[in-house]
Design a protein around this motif. Structure first.
Motif, PDB file in Angstrom:
ATOM      1  N   TYR A 175      19.128  23.214 -11.259  1.00 54.59           N
ATOM      2  CA  TYR A 175      19.894  24.378 -10.821  1.00 54.59           C
ATOM      3  C   TYR A 175      21.165  24.548 -11.640  1.00 54.59           C
ATOM      4  CZ  TYR A 175      17.031  25.402  -6.710  1.00 54.59           C
ATOM      5  OH  TYR A 175      16.000  25.768  -5.879  1.00 54.59           O
ATOM      6  N   GLU A 192      15.381  32.760 -12.506  1.00 55.20           N
ATOM      7  CA  GLU A 192      15.932  32.703 -13.860  1.00 55.20           C
ATOM      8  C   GLU A 192      15.193  31.680 -14.711  1.00 55.20           C
ATOM      9  OE1 GLU A 192      20.200  32.788 -14.430  1.00 55.20           O
ATOM     10  OE2 GLU A 192      20.479  33.549 -12.396  1.00 55.20           O
ATOM     11  N   ASN A 238      20.087  27.697 -13.096  1.00 53.69           N
ATOM     12  CA  ASN A 238      20.574  28.581 -12.034  1.00 53.69           C
ATOM     13  C   ASN A 238      19.637  28.811 -10.851  1.00 53.69           C
ATOM     14  OD1 ASN A 238      23.028  28.963 -13.406  1.00 53.69           O
ATOM     15  ND2 ASN A 238      22.110  30.577 -14.657  1.00 53.69           N
ATOM     16  N   SER A 239      18.429  29.319 -11.072  1.00 57.61           N
ATOM     17  CA  SER A 239      17.550  29.641  -9.952  1.00 57.61           C
ATOM     18  C   SER A 239      16.105  29.619 -10.425  1.00 57.61           C
ATOM     19  CB  SER A 239      17.878  31.028  -9.380  1.00 57.61           C
ATOM     20  OG  SER A 239      17.517  32.043 -10.306  1.00 57.61           O
TER      21      SER A 239
END
Length: 212
Positions: A43, A51, A47-48
């Motif tokens: 993460y 993404e 990030n996610s």
């Protein structure tokens, strides 16, 4: 370990997981475990899940496009360029089945923004093939009879066939990249060559012109 190397490891793990498990079923826990890192680190770097998936699509699309462009040797006749480009395409998709699954199966079926990312790559490949077909028409005669719309349509059909054939070849034991490329050349080039020389197919009893 440098950040770029660590990110590459995580991306490799993500492509493998997304390709084999699917976008919905894949979990960040699985990706982190396969990459040998903690989930918070995934993460932190990427990030996610959305993404991360987008980054995988972009990486695999760029690699495929580069392989096709490098495979088609400039300076050769158009049919030889198409042959070498197809071999490069099928070699790359065979050697990277998880990456191809991400592009062809996963990204297209999960909506935006993923489908748009794949669409950009596909448009570039279609443009490349359009150029080859146009070059073949110019080689056949200096005043090509094929309208631009027909050339563009042929390129779309050829790329669509290549995509479908790559999926089939990856799932069919014993089908080599060379065999897949030869199948598509045999299917397409005889017809393309006839078109280049003004010998288009027409329904029986219909005068020359666009088929309806």
């Amino acid at each position: 370990m440098p950040r770029a190397v660590r990110e590459q490891q995580m991306m490799d793990a993500a492509v493998r997981t997304f390709g084999q498990r699917g976008y919905r079923a894949a979990s960040m826990d699985e990706i982190a475990e396969l990459a040998g890192v903690s989930k918070p680190l995934v993460y932190l770097y990427l990030n996610s899940k959305d993404e991360l998936f987008t980054a995988c699509i972009r990486r695999e699309a760029q690699a495929l496009l580069a392989a096709v462009q490098a495979g088609a040797e400039p300076g050769l006749p158009a049919d030889r360029q198409l042959w070498s480009g197809l071999r490069a395409f099928f070699t790359h998709t065979a050697e990277n089945p998880d990456g191809w699954a991400v592009l062809y199966r996963q990204a297209r079926t999960h909506g935006e923004p993923f489908a748009t990312e794949v669409g950009v790559m596909r448009d570039e490949i279609v443009a490349f093939v359009t150029g080859l077909i146009g070059a073949a028409a110019r080689e056949a005669h200096h005043d090509p009879a094929l309208p631009d719309r027909d050339v563009a349509g042929l390129a779309q059909a050829l790329v669509g066939a290549a995509e479908s054939l790559a999926g089939w070849a990856n799932e069919t034991p014993g089908v080599s990249a060379k065999e897949a490329a030869a199948t598509l050349m045999n299917f397409s080039w005889a017809g393309l060559e006839n078109l280049m020389h003004g010998r288009s197919w027409q329904p029986r009893g219909q005068a020359a012109g666009r088929a309806r």
